[in-house]
Every structure is written in structure tokens, then in C-alpha cells.
Design an enzyme around this catalytic site. Structure first.
Site, PDB file in Angstrom:
ATOM      1  N   TRP A 130       0.843  -1.186   0.000  1.00 13.97           N
ATOM      2  CA  TRP A 130       0.000   0.000   0.000  1.00 13.97           C
ATOM      3  C   TRP A 130       0.886   1.245   0.000  1.00 13.97           C
ATOM      4  CZ3 TRP A 130      -1.997   2.765   4.797  1.00 13.97           C
ATOM      5  CH2 TRP A 130      -2.926   3.752   4.453  1.00 13.97           C
ATOM      6  N   ASP A 211      -0.781  -5.858   9.116  1.00 13.04           N
ATOM      7  CA  ASP A 211      -1.759  -4.826   8.770  1.00 13.04           C
ATOM      8  C   ASP A 211      -3.055  -5.533   8.360  1.00 13.04           C
ATOM      9  OD1 ASP A 211      -3.233  -2.679   7.913  1.00 13.04           O
ATOM     10  OD2 ASP A 211      -1.772  -1.951   6.458  1.00 13.04           O
ATOM     11  N   LYS A 246     -13.194  -0.291   6.162  1.00 16.03           N
ATOM     12  CA  LYS A 246     -13.768  -1.086   5.081  1.00 16.03           C
ATOM     13  C   LYS A 246     -14.870  -2.021   5.565  1.00 16.03           C
ATOM     14  CE  LYS A 246      -9.598   0.333   3.639  1.00 16.03           C
ATOM     15  NZ  LYS A 246      -8.594   0.993   4.503  1.00 16.03           N
TER      16      LYS A 246
END
Length: 393
Positions: A130, A211, A246
Site C-alpha cells: 500500500w 496490517d 472497510k
């Protein structure tokens, strides 16, 4: 003072957002921005979130600070969501969770904590990863090294190269792993690969840093956490950054959590006190609203069941779109990797020039790397997108 500053180029993703908004074509398609979208192309507020928020607004009696650690109820709920309700690590006092301003806040506080523990900490990050991992971790002064992760030819995990490179890591180094739904590739480790990575981490004395930004959007809440939970059960220390953006749709509420796992309860208590000191010196207190929504949902059986049903529907929709997209592109070659990957993102493997053609000639927006947000598709636009890709290839 300010006159010495030079203007920086705009972030590529933010620039793409603005370019898309300025495009007046009614049939434009956004496959670039990394948010979940429904069949209507909207990022909805989940029904469970609406109901939790209604209860909060009716019953809230104060806007006082929640403290540097955030809400204890939220923190406990997140520990159980990530590790499972009956995990012995929680029962034995080896874990602690603090509430953070989004997953970004969790990542940055982890980086500051690593620097406190060891000023010259080296963090190994996957290639690709990311985009914001680098500034969040490097901005804290950590040394960043990269390990190969994605085979650009097959668009699958290059596991042998990953292991070979991590053999060069030294005891005390940190290894950043994506818990599930790898961003930006969608290529995840299998459970067997998680086991192998765990053995390497144990043997070399590395610190795993996971993560977990998409739990529930890959294959399911429990399935997506299987590798993380196995790793946590085998190592003395571990750090997890989690996001509620999310899986609860709380993007703008900036709701995240940072978990420490320590060898003993006493070590964990000391480590947490140091982490909270880091928090106090940065943003002092986390925002409360998003965490209160999550705490309300996870603390109520009916709301939790409704949320899980909604999340399962989102997950199944993404999986369905992956298969449909791969089938639509099949005449161009083997795009089966899209169906095998998980989460919202995949690389198409096309050139930057082809990406620009799609944007300029067809109004189809994606990152120049050809990373697409599969959740931006729907039954209405998928044939158009597939046809446009065929035309530029």
C-alpha cells in the site's frame, strides 16, 4: 519562513479522484479509488451502522475525552474480533489494544513505538505494498527494506523470492505482512505459506507486524484471520494494526486499533504504558464516534448478526465480480488470477499507456500501475469495461 517551501506534486490517487470528478462524461467508471461500492456505484452506510448511530445519538450524554487508549469496550471487542473470542492470548493478559485515528493512526503509532524500542529499527515491506506504508513508517525515522512479493508475470505471490530475501533479515527486524486482501495486488498467502513464514520469523527472531485492513472482505471474518491467528499463537511478540474503514464502512470516521502481543502479561503492561506515552505526545486522544459505533454493534447480538450478514453480502459480491470479470477478459488470455485473488484490488497487467487510453478514450479510471478496484464494477458497467480493455489490448 514559508517562502522557502516548494510546492509538492499531488498524490497520484488524490489527483485521480479529482480528475474523475472533473470528467463530465455521464458513463465514466471509477475503478481507482479504494472504497467499497454497491451495485448502484455508491459507498453505502451499512444498516447496522445506521441503527447503532441512532442509538448513540439518542443515548449520548457527554462529549468528554475518552483517554489516550480510547474506549475500553471498543478495544476489548476489537481484540476478540481479530484473535477470536476464546483466544488464550487475551485470557492470559498478553494482549492490549488501543483505539487509534484509523488504520493510518495505528500504523504510525506502531512505527513510533518501534523507534522508541530500538531507534535504528528496520522494517521489511512487501513489493508492492500500500502506497501509504512508506511515508507512515519511514516518516517515523525507521529504516525501510523491501522483500519481493508479487511475480509481475503471473500476478501471483512469488513465495520463494520472498523467503529468500527475508533470510537476510536480522534478529529484531520487523516484517510487515498484509493480514488478508493484499493491497494493491489481491494476492494473499495461503495458510500453509503463513505457517512457513511463521517458522522463518521464529528461527530468525523477527517481529511480525500485521496490517489487517480488510478482515471479512476476502473469504469471511474467521477465514481472513486464520493466518494472523496462527502466527500470533506461535511467537512471543507481535503487533497488529487494524482498520474499521472497510468492514464497517466507516471511512470518514477514522476508526482503527493497534494491538500489542507480548511474551508475558507483565511485559505487556509495561509496553502498553510506553505506547500510551507515545500517543499522548502525538494526538493525545482518539476520536470517539466511530469506535462507539463499532462497540455498539459488536456488543449487541442482533446488531452484530445484522452487520455480519451485510459484510458477508459485500464479500460474496466482490467474489462474484472477480469471477465475472475474469470470464469477461478470458478471450484476451489467462485472467484467472483475478478470480483466485481476494479483496477489492487486482493488477490487470496492462501498460501505463493502455491505462491512459482507457481513461482518455473510454472514461475508465484506474491507477497507472493498472491496479483496479474490483468493487467499483457492477453488472451494468462490467461489459463496457471489458470491451474497452479488449479494445486497448
Amino acid at each position: 519562513m514559508f517562502e522557502t517551501l516548494k510546492q509538492l506534486p499531488q498524490d497520484p490517487i488524490l489527483q485521480l479522484m479529482q480528475t474523475f470528478r472533473d470528467d463530465t462524461r455521464p458513463d465514466k467508471v471509477d475503478l481507482g479509488i479504494g472504497v467499497y461500492k454497491d451495485d448502484a456505484g455508491k459507498t453505502p452506510i451499512m444498516a447496522s451502522v445506521h441503527e447503532a448511530e441512532r442509538r448513540l445519538l439518542e443515548g449520548e450524554t457527554t462529549k468528554s475525552y475518552v483517554g489516550p487508549a480510547g474506549s475500553a469496550g471498543f478495544n476489548e471487542s476489537m481484540a476478540r474480533l481479530i484473535l477470536g473470542n476464546s483466544n488464550s492470548l487475551i485470557r492470559d493478559g498478553r494482549t492490549s489494544v488501543i483505539q487509534t485515528p484509523g488504520g493510518c493512526g495505528a500504523l504510525r503509532m506502531a512505527a513510533e513505538f518501534f523507534r522508541l524500542c530500538q531507534p535504528d529499527t528496520t522494517v521489511w515491506v512487501s513489493t508492492p505494498t500500500w502506497a501509504n506504508h512508506m511515508p507512515l513508517l519511514g516518516g517515523a525515522g525507521l529504516n525501510i527494506r523491501e522483500y519481493p512479493y508479487l511475480n509481475r508475470e503471473t500476478l501471483t505471490v512469488d513465495f520463494p523470492a520472498m523467503l529468500e530475501t527475508l533470510e537476510g533479515a536480522k534478529a529484531g527486524d520487523v516484517v510487515l505482512l498484509h493480514g488478508c486482501c493484499h493491497n494493491p495486488s489481491g494476492a494473499d498467502l495461503t495458510f500453509e505459506q503463513w505457517q512457513t513464514v511463521t517458522q522463518l520469523i521464529q528461527r530468525k527472531g523477527l517481529l511480525p507486524f500485521v496490517d489487517m485492513a480488510y478482515q471479512g472482505l476476502g473469504e469471511g471474518l474467521e477465514e481472513d484471520a486464520a493466518g494472523l491467528r496462527y502466527l500470533a499463537g506461535q511467537v512471543p511478540e507481535m503487533v497488529v494494526a487494524a482498520s474499521c474503514s472497510k468492514n464497517f464502512g466507516l471511512y470518514r470516521e477514522r476508526t482503527g486499533a493497534l494491538m500489542l502481543i507480548s511474551a508475558t502479561g507483565a511485559i505487556n503492561t509495561a509496553a502498553t504504558s510506553q505506547l500510551l506515552s507515545v500517543v499522548r505526545s502525538h494526538y493525545s486522544m482518539p476520536p470517539a464516534h466511530g469506535a462507539a459505533i463499532v462497540e455498539t454493534i459488536l456488543g449487541d447480538d442482533a446488531l452484530r448478526a445484522g452487520w455480519q450478514s451485510e459484510l458477508r453480502g459485500m464479500c460474496e459480491r466482490i467474489l462474484g465480480l472477480r469471477h465475472a470479470f475474469a470470464d469477461a477478459l478470458a478471450p484476451l488470455g489467462d485472467f484467472g488470477f483475478i478470480a483466485r485473488q481476494r479483496g477489492m484490488f487486482s493488477f490487470l497487467g496492462i501498460t501505463p499507456e493502455q491505462v491512459r487510453q482507457l481513461r482518455e478514450e473510454h472514461g475508465i479510471y484506474m491507477l497507472e500501475s493498472s491496479r483496479v478496484n474490483v468493487a467499483g464494477l457492477n453488472d451494468r458497467v462490467l461489459p463496457t469495461v471489458a470491451s474497452a480493455i479488449r479494445s486497448v489490448m
